[in-house]
Design a protein around this motif. Sequence first.
Motif, PDB file in Angstrom:
ATOM      1  N   GLU A 159       7.857  -3.515   1.724  1.00  0.00           N
ATOM      2  CA  GLU A 159       8.663  -3.824   0.533  1.00  0.00           C
ATOM      3  C   GLU A 159       7.827  -4.568  -0.502  1.00  0.00           C
ATOM      4  O   GLU A 159       8.158  -4.579  -1.676  1.00  0.00           O
ATOM      5  N   ASP A 160       6.743  -5.192  -0.055  1.00  0.00           N
ATOM      6  CA  ASP A 160       5.828  -5.913  -0.947  1.00  0.00           C
ATOM      7  C   ASP A 160       5.119  -4.889  -1.838  1.00  0.00           C
ATOM      8  O   ASP A 160       4.527  -3.929  -1.329  1.00  0.00           O
ATOM      9  N   PRO A 161       5.145  -5.056  -3.172  1.00  0.00           N
ATOM     10  CA  PRO A 161       4.526  -4.074  -4.081  1.00  0.00           C
ATOM     11  C   PRO A 161       3.048  -3.803  -3.789  1.00  0.00           C
ATOM     12  O   PRO A 161       2.589  -2.671  -3.942  1.00  0.00           O
ATOM     13  N   ILE A 162       2.306  -4.806  -3.365  1.00  0.00           N
ATOM     14  CA  ILE A 162       0.884  -4.614  -3.070  1.00  0.00           C
ATOM     15  C   ILE A 162       0.720  -3.663  -1.876  1.00  0.00           C
ATOM     16  O   ILE A 162      -0.100  -2.751  -1.899  1.00  0.00           O
ATOM     17  N   TRP A 163       1.527  -3.909  -0.840  1.00  0.00           N
ATOM     18  CA  TRP A 163       1.471  -3.043   0.342  1.00  0.00           C
ATOM     19  C   TRP A 163       2.048  -1.664   0.036  1.00  0.00           C
ATOM     20  O   TRP A 163       1.579  -0.649   0.575  1.00  0.00           O
ATOM     21  N   GLN A 164       3.045  -1.575  -0.823  1.00  0.00           N
ATOM     22  CA  GLN A 164       3.586  -0.268  -1.214  1.00  0.00           C
ATOM     23  C   GLN A 164       2.506   0.583  -1.868  1.00  0.00           C
ATOM     24  O   GLN A 164       2.370   1.776  -1.571  1.00  0.00           O
ATOM     25  N   GLU A 165       1.745  -0.031  -2.770  1.00  0.00           N
ATOM     26  CA  GLU A 165       0.677   0.696  -3.470  1.00  0.00           C
ATOM     27  C   GLU A 165      -0.393   1.158  -2.479  1.00  0.00           C
ATOM     28  O   GLU A 165      -0.885   2.288  -2.559  1.00  0.00           O
ATOM     29  N   HIS A 166      -0.750   0.291  -1.549  1.00  0.00           N
ATOM     30  CA  HIS A 166      -1.743   0.656  -0.531  1.00  0.00           C
ATOM     31  C   HIS A 166      -1.217   1.819   0.323  1.00  0.00           C
ATOM     32  O   HIS A 166      -1.942   2.785   0.601  1.00  0.00           O
ATOM     33  N   TYR A 167       0.041   1.741   0.708  1.00  0.00           N
ATOM     34  CA  TYR A 167       0.652   2.797   1.523  1.00  0.00           C
ATOM     35  C   TYR A 167       0.641   4.131   0.776  1.00  0.00           C
ATOM     36  O   TYR A 167       0.351   5.184   1.357  1.00  0.00           O
ATOM     37  N   LYS A 168       0.927   4.105  -0.526  1.00  0.00           N
ATOM     38  CA  LYS A 168       0.889   5.329  -1.331  1.00  0.00           C
ATOM     39  C   LYS A 168      -0.516   5.932  -1.338  1.00  0.00           C
ATOM     40  O   LYS A 168      -0.676   7.153  -1.264  1.00  0.00           O
ATOM     41  N   THR A 169      -1.528   5.070  -1.434  1.00  0.00           N
ATOM     42  CA  THR A 169      -2.915   5.539  -1.403  1.00  0.00           C
ATOM     43  C   THR A 169      -3.203   6.220  -0.072  1.00  0.00           C
ATOM     44  O   THR A 169      -3.811   7.293  -0.029  1.00  0.00           O
ATOM     45  N   LEU A 170      -2.760   5.591   1.017  1.00  0.00           N
ATOM     46  CA  LEU A 170      -2.974   6.172   2.343  1.00  0.00           C
ATOM     47  C   LEU A 170      -2.234   7.497   2.492  1.00  0.00           C
ATOM     48  O   LEU A 170      -2.778   8.467   3.032  1.00  0.00           O
ATOM     49  N   GLN A 171      -0.995   7.556   2.017  1.00  0.00           N
ATOM     50  CA  GLN A 171      -0.212   8.788   2.116  1.00  0.00           C
ATOM     51  C   GLN A 171      -0.827   9.915   1.286  1.00  0.00           C
ATOM     52  O   GLN A 171      -0.707  11.082   1.644  1.00  0.00           O
ATOM     53  N   ALA A 172      -1.492   9.558   0.198  1.00  0.00           N
ATOM     54  CA  ALA A 172      -2.162  10.547  -0.646  1.00  0.00           C
ATOM     55  C   ALA A 172      -3.521  10.951  -0.073  1.00  0.00           C
ATOM     56  O   ALA A 172      -4.198  11.810  -0.627  1.00  0.00           O
ATOM     57  N   ARG A 173      -3.906  10.301   1.033  1.00  0.00           N
ATOM     58  CA  ARG A 173      -5.170  10.601   1.734  1.00  0.00           C
ATOM     59  C   ARG A 173      -6.378  10.371   0.830  1.00  0.00           C
ATOM     60  O   ARG A 173      -7.339  11.127   0.836  1.00  0.00           O
TER      61      ARG A 173
END
Length: 186
Positions: free
Chosen positions: A73-87
Amino acid sequence: ICQTIANLLERSLRQAAESRLRDWVDTSTVSQWEMNEDLVYTAIDNVNSAGWGVSEKKFIGKTRWDAVNASLEDPIWQEHYKTLQARLPFRNFVYTLDTPNEGHKVISISGTPLFDAKNRFLGYRGTTSDVTDVVGIQIALEETEQRFKDLVDGSLQGVGVTVDDIVVFANNAFAKAFGYEGDEVI
């Protein structure tokens, strides 16, 4: 004989390069890690972080955010997760880690996505660095700059700083001496 000498030379050069690479990795990072396609740690070499009292068991079989009790839920971790999901590769993602022996640490990680010959995503491989001291120095510098600015701003004596004949800082007393408000001088 020439082929034997060439083979020995090639092996010697390869060993020297491997040794150099191993030295760089050992001195520049806290750990090397791998994650699978589910973004779960599968391997971690934390030889350099052993002094922190952190075992690879804290990470193996967990996602990064689960291992450090972070919230997606933390915006910083959300952005990191999006990067990972985008490979996508990532550099210098910074987060905190509480360690038993050394307390609060600031960690910077970088990773590269891994793909097989058919372009199927396999996971990530990367490195972790301890940037606690660097972040501490940055915070101390910002605090010192703010104390200096507060001290000078409160001074009755006019103070101005120029770089290459351009005013880059002026306190209110300096500005008023020349008929301006503080923010009009710069």
